[in-house]
Scaffold this active site. Sequence first.
Site, mmCIF file in Angstrom:
data_model
loop_
_atom_site.group_PDB
_atom_site.id
_atom_site.type_symbol
_atom_site.label_atom_id
_atom_site.label_comp_id
_atom_site.label_asym_id
_atom_site.label_seq_id
_atom_site.Cartn_x
_atom_site.Cartn_y
_atom_site.Cartn_z
ATOM 1 N N TYR A 49 0.605 -1.143 -0.156
ATOM 2 C CA TYR A 49 0.050 -0.268 -0.398
ATOM 3 C C TYR A 49 1.077 1.543 0.150
ATOM 4 C CZ TYR A 49 -4.346 -2.476 1.053
ATOM 5 O OH TYR A 49 -5.954 -2.734 0.457
ATOM 6 N N HIS A 115 -9.918 -6.275 -1.288
ATOM 7 C CA HIS A 115 -8.976 -5.371 -2.597
ATOM 8 C C HIS A 115 -9.372 -6.297 -3.628
ATOM 9 C CE1 HIS A 115 -5.536 -2.932 -3.868
ATOM 10 N NE2 HIS A 115 -5.666 -4.403 -4.717
ATOM 11 N N GLU A 126 0.501 -5.064 -8.762
ATOM 12 C CA GLU A 126 0.001 -5.924 -7.418
ATOM 13 C C GLU A 126 0.768 -7.397 -7.967
ATOM 14 O OE1 GLU A 126 -2.542 -2.678 -6.156
ATOM 15 O OE2 GLU A 126 -3.545 -4.037 -6.905
HETATM 16 P P1 IDP Z 1 -9.570 0.508 -2.450
HETATM 17 O O1 IDP Z 1 -9.464 -0.111 -1.957
HETATM 18 O O2 IDP Z 1 -11.523 0.594 -1.830
HETATM 19 O O3 IDP Z 1 -8.963 1.270 -3.850
HETATM 20 P P2 IDP Z 1 -8.209 2.757 -1.744
HETATM 21 O O4 IDP Z 1 -8.805 4.328 -1.237
HETATM 22 O O5 IDP Z 1 -7.146 2.547 -2.307
HETATM 23 O O6 IDP Z 1 -9.716 2.031 -1.762
HETATM 24 O O7 IDP Z 1 -7.585 2.745 0.007
HETATM 25 C C1 IDP Z 1 -7.069 1.097 0.292
HETATM 26 C C2 IDP Z 1 -7.483 0.950 1.768
HETATM 27 O O8 IDP Z 1 -7.496 1.674 2.608
HETATM 28 C C3 IDP Z 1 -8.907 0.888 2.096
HETATM 29 O O9 IDP Z 1 -9.509 -0.770 1.403
HETATM 30 C C4 IDP Z 1 -9.258 1.029 2.948
HETATM 31 O O10 IDP Z 1 -9.510 -0.607 3.730
HETATM 32 C C5 IDP Z 1 -8.125 1.810 3.677
HETATM 33 N N1 IDP Z 1 -8.680 2.949 4.011
HETATM 34 C C6 IDP Z 1 -8.591 3.719 2.653
HETATM 35 N N2 IDP Z 1 -9.705 4.556 2.855
HETATM 36 C C7 IDP Z 1 -9.612 5.026 4.065
HETATM 37 C C8 IDP Z 1 -10.182 5.857 5.130
HETATM 38 O O11 IDP Z 1 -9.948 7.478 4.718
HETATM 39 N N3 IDP Z 1 -10.226 5.774 6.569
HETATM 40 C C9 IDP Z 1 -9.543 4.659 7.204
HETATM 41 N N4 IDP Z 1 -9.118 4.119 6.224
HETATM 42 C C10 IDP Z 1 -9.053 4.000 4.770
HETATM 43 MG MG MG Z 2 -6.940 1.116 -4.272
#
Ligand code: IDP
Ligand code: MG
Length: 146
Positions: A49, A115, A126
């Site tokens: 990440y 994910h 990935e």
């Molecule tokens: P995604 O998994 O829907 O692509 P991303 O923005 O890439 O979302 O974020 C990766 C992961 O980080 C998310 O799946 C979630 O587990 C966590 N996450 C994302 N945004 C937030 C937030 O605003 N607060 C807390 N955890 C978050």
């Molecule tokens: Mg993402």
Amino acid sequence: MERSLVLIKPDAVRKNLIGEVIKRFEEDGLRVISLKMLWFSRKEVQMFYKEHEDKPFYDALSNYMSSGPIVALVLGGENVIKRTRELIGATDPSAADKGTIRADFGESITVNSVHGSANRESADTEISFMFSQIEIMDFNSGIYRR
Ligand code: IDP
Ligand code: MG
């Protein structure tokens, strides 16, 4: 054919949902072309990440994703990236469409069960991070024709 990297996150493994999650992808016609179980260290989560390293949730995300075993899959199919993201639903389970995996099983915006790669470039990065080339089946081979 397009490929996507899916992770069944620690909360979903803990809740005995491995089969349920895979079933949703298979029922949509997507193909499992690789699969394994592993337990990320915090450092490995942070590599996976890396794009989020400056976000306020990075620490919580690292703790959560290293809290237990996960299942990693490579899915293949036409438009697999978009279709997978649709089946998974929005990041925040409370905002995700009804019937999506996150709406049904996610617990919070961090603890959201699954994910899926966001685009082709991320999918390639990935998949290479999680799998070696010989672990991934050739989606174009005859066995994947229905
Ligand atoms: P995604 O998994 O829907 O692509 P991303 O923005 O890439 O979302 O974020 C990766 C992961 O980080 C998310 O799946 C979630 O587990 C966590 N996450 C994302 N945004 C937030 C937030 O605003 N607060 C807390 N955890 C978050
Ligand atoms: Mg993402």
